[in-house]
Design an enzyme around this catalytic site. Structure first.
Site, PDB file in Angstrom:
ATOM      1  N   HIS A  55      25.047 -21.203  -0.455  1.00 20.56           N
ATOM      2  CA  HIS A  55      25.168 -19.747  -0.427  1.00 20.56           C
ATOM      3  C   HIS A  55      23.800 -19.128  -0.687  1.00 20.56           C
ATOM      4  CE1 HIS A  55      25.584 -20.839  -4.700  1.00 20.56           C
ATOM      5  NE2 HIS A  55      24.866 -19.743  -4.881  1.00 20.56           N
ATOM      6  N   HIS A 110      16.678 -17.045  -0.249  1.00 19.41           N
ATOM      7  CA  HIS A 110      16.715 -18.452   0.136  1.00 19.41           C
ATOM      8  C   HIS A 110      18.091 -19.035  -0.124  1.00 19.41           C
ATOM      9  CE1 HIS A 110      16.236 -18.789  -4.204  1.00 19.41           C
ATOM     10  NE2 HIS A 110      16.731 -20.016  -4.089  1.00 19.41           N
TER      11      HIS A 110
END
Length: 184
Positions: free
Chosen positions: A37, A121
């Site tokens: 995620h 990220h």
């Protein structure tokens, strides 16, 4: 107390492409595919009494859906002994805008802002005493890494419980991204 974070989920087909990335490096522990995620904000241990206020604040965020892809790989920290392998986000400006709205909404209910620079990220693997040359080989071998583009249509509030087998993430609430209702 609840251990909370706010994130954007990665579509299943993209997670499948990333399955086990970096796990072949000695000392690396790849993030389980179902846990990949993009964290917008990590709240950490939070008083469960704040949960209704957090949900309300996040539910008031207005942000249109946007398209991104995962592109390039790297490690944190950028200098020194690598501890995390990551995949970057392209373009990052919409993710950063959403993250800033999350920070603002939560600050309004007394949750401290994160003052570190945000770097959008997806964590691929956590490293422990991994040989630098193997990390460098991984980065070089994946220098052209890029996923298909996908649309971000929601973000989620998660609780995270730590266990001997690793973290267990549970969705507490889902917040759809919608276009503002502006009359023309």
């Amino acid at each position: 107390m609840l251990r909370l974070f706010i994130a954007v989920d990665i579509p299943e087909d993209i997670r499948t492409l990333m399955c086990g990335m970096g796990g072949s490096i000695p000392g690396a522990r790849a993030v389980p595919t179902d846990q990949l995620h993009l964290t917008l904000k990590f709240l950490g241990d939070t008083d469960s009494g704040l949960l209704p206020d957090i949900k309300e604040a996040l539910g008031n965020i207005e942000c249109p859906p946007f398209k991104i892809c995962l592109k390039r790989v790297g490690h944190f920290p950028p200098r020194g002994n690598p501890r995390v392998l990551w995949a970057g986000i392209d373009p990052a400006m919409e993710v950063t805008a959403l993250r800033n709205k999350v920070e603002k909404a939560l600050a309004e209910i007394g949750i401290e802002r994160d003052h570190r620079k945000f770097s959008a990220h997806v964590t691929l693997a956590r490293l422990k005493n991994s040989p630098l040359n193997r990390v460098t080989q991984f980065l070089a071998g994946n220098s052209l890494f890029e996923t298909p583009t996908f649309t971000v249509r929601e973000f989620l509030l998660y609780s995270s419980s730590l266990s001997a087998k690793g973290a267990v993430h549970t969705v507490l609430a889902t917040f759809p991204l919608t276009h503002s209702q502006i009359e023309e």
